[in-house]
Design a protein around this motif. Structure first.
Motif, PDB file in Angstrom:
ATOM      1  N   LYS A  93       0.848  -1.108   0.026  1.00  0.00           N
ATOM      2  CA  LYS A  93       0.041  -0.068   0.024  1.00  0.00           C
ATOM      3  C   LYS A  93       0.803   1.391   0.018  1.00  0.00           C
ATOM      4  CE  LYS A  93      -3.660   2.367   2.561  1.00  0.00           C
ATOM      5  NZ  LYS A  93      -4.714   2.218   3.869  1.00  0.00           N
ATOM      6  N   ARG A 139       2.343   1.640  -3.440  1.00  0.00           N
ATOM      7  CA  ARG A 139       1.526   2.201  -4.296  1.00  0.00           C
ATOM      8  C   ARG A 139       1.379   3.747  -4.059  1.00  0.00           C
ATOM      9  NH1 ARG A 139      -2.161  -2.444  -3.029  1.00  0.00           N
ATOM     10  NH2 ARG A 139      -1.582  -4.229  -4.813  1.00  0.00           N
ATOM     11  N   GLU A 140       1.401   4.016  -2.965  1.00  0.00           N
ATOM     12  CA  GLU A 140       1.132   5.560  -2.570  1.00  0.00           C
ATOM     13  C   GLU A 140       2.365   6.115  -3.153  1.00  0.00           C
ATOM     14  OE1 GLU A 140       0.328   5.908   1.509  1.00  0.00           O
ATOM     15  OE2 GLU A 140      -1.603   5.149   1.303  1.00  0.00           O
ATOM     16  N   PHE A 143       4.239   5.268  -5.568  1.00  0.00           N
ATOM     17  CA  PHE A 143       4.255   5.309  -7.004  1.00  0.00           C
ATOM     18  C   PHE A 143       3.185   6.322  -7.588  1.00  0.00           C
ATOM     19  CE2 PHE A 143       6.099   0.945  -6.834  1.00  0.00           C
ATOM     20  CZ  PHE A 143       7.386   1.284  -7.560  1.00  0.00           C
ATOM     21  N   ASN A 144       2.044   6.363  -6.739  1.00  0.00           N
ATOM     22  CA  ASN A 144       1.131   7.376  -7.430  1.00  0.00           C
ATOM     23  C   ASN A 144       1.892   8.870  -7.019  1.00  0.00           C
ATOM     24  OD1 ASN A 144      -0.811   5.493  -7.800  1.00  0.00           O
ATOM     25  ND2 ASN A 144      -1.652   5.512  -5.977  1.00  0.00           N
ATOM     26  N   ILE A 145       2.438   9.086  -6.313  1.00  0.00           N
ATOM     27  CA  ILE A 145       3.043  10.245  -5.853  1.00  0.00           C
ATOM     28  C   ILE A 145       3.860  10.668  -6.917  1.00  0.00           C
ATOM     29  CG2 ILE A 145       4.472  11.832  -4.375  1.00  0.00           C
ATOM     30  CD1 ILE A 145       2.668  10.276  -2.062  1.00  0.00           C
ATOM     31  N   TYR A 146       4.898   9.582  -6.927  1.00  0.00           N
ATOM     32  CA  TYR A 146       5.965  10.023  -8.257  1.00  0.00           C
ATOM     33  C   TYR A 146       5.363  10.064  -9.707  1.00  0.00           C
ATOM     34  CZ  TYR A 146       9.398   8.407  -4.892  1.00  0.00           C
ATOM     35  OH  TYR A 146      10.365   8.520  -3.754  1.00  0.00           O
ATOM     36  N   ALA A 147       4.294   9.291  -9.943  1.00  0.00           N
ATOM     37  CA  ALA A 147       3.519   9.495 -11.045  1.00  0.00           C
ATOM     38  C   ALA A 147       3.299  10.993 -11.224  1.00  0.00           C
ATOM     39  CB  ALA A 147       2.593   8.415 -11.212  1.00  0.00           C
ATOM     40  N   ALA A 148       2.408  11.478 -10.211  1.00  0.00           N
ATOM     41  CA  ALA A 148       1.909  12.527 -10.277  1.00  0.00           C
ATOM     42  C   ALA A 148       3.063  13.858 -10.492  1.00  0.00           C
ATOM     43  CB  ALA A 148       1.106  12.926  -9.166  1.00  0.00           C
ATOM     44  N   SER A 165       4.390  13.385 -13.944  1.00  0.00           N
ATOM     45  CA  SER A 165       3.587  14.030 -14.957  1.00  0.00           C
ATOM     46  C   SER A 165       3.527  15.487 -14.937  1.00  0.00           C
ATOM     47  CB  SER A 165       2.267  13.592 -14.866  1.00  0.00           C
ATOM     48  OG  SER A 165       1.713  14.319 -13.736  1.00  0.00           O
TER      49      SER A 165
END
Length: 189
Positions: A98, A101-102, A104-109, A112
């Motif tokens: 978890k 995932r958080e 990776f979501n932050i890194y992805a944001a 971008s």
């Protein structure tokens, strides 16, 4: 009387002989019974030996059963301990997944947003490069004033340096540290 006595005696002899015969028959019967009793006692002794062996086997079976029950209880306890350990390990893995995932979501944001900012700044740099080229072209025709070329080149270098600084700043704006299962965000200003 003598005859009577003889008759009586002969009857008595006859009776004694019958009694003797019956006693002999009884003795033979008793001897036969004793033989049968001896055989029966032998069979009873054999039966008692077999019963003793059976009791020994039953005792051994009871001991084995108690050992099996003890081993089964130990095995149950070990299985319960492993189940508890696996559950806690699974929970830990789920929590780490978890958190990853958080992250990776932050890194992805962030990636971008950095990509968008880089594209924006690249577009601006292209516009500035075009303007600088136009200024250089116009200044090449103006040979009387070579000094503006030097200022234009300096301006172009300063502009590129500031653009690169902005790109680096946006790219390295956020640092993420993984500390004891928690993601902390530290912002540089």
């Amino acid at each position: 009387m003598e005859e009577l006595l003889k008759t009586f005696m002969s009857q008595m002899n006859h009776q004694f002989s019958l009694l003797t015969k019956e006693i002999h028959e009884i003795k033979d019967g008793v001897a036969s019974l004793e033989g049968r009793m001896d055989k029966l006692e032998g069979k009873v002794d054999t039966l008692e030996g077999r019963i003793d062996k059976l009791e020994g086997r039953i005792t051994a079976l009871e001991e084995n059963q108690s050992k099996l029950i003890k081993n089964q209880n130990e095995l149950k306890q070990t299985i319960n301990q492993h189940a508890t350990e696996f559950r806690s390990h699974f929970k830990k893995i789920e929590e780490e997944l978890k958190q990853h995932r958080e992250a990776f979501n932050i890194y992805a944001a962030d990636l971008s947003s950095v990509k968008t900012n880089v594209e924006y700044l690249s577009g601006k740099t292209g516009v500035h490069d075009m303007k600088i080229n136009n200024i250089e072209k116009s200044s090449k025709y103006n040979l009387l004033f070579p000094l503006p070329l030097f200022f234009i080149s300096c301006f172009k270098i300063k502009l590129l340096q500031s653009s690169l600084k902005k790109i680096r700043f946006l790219h390295f704006q956020k640092n993420y540290w993984y500390n004891k299962g928690e993601i902390k965000q530290l912002y540089e200003q």
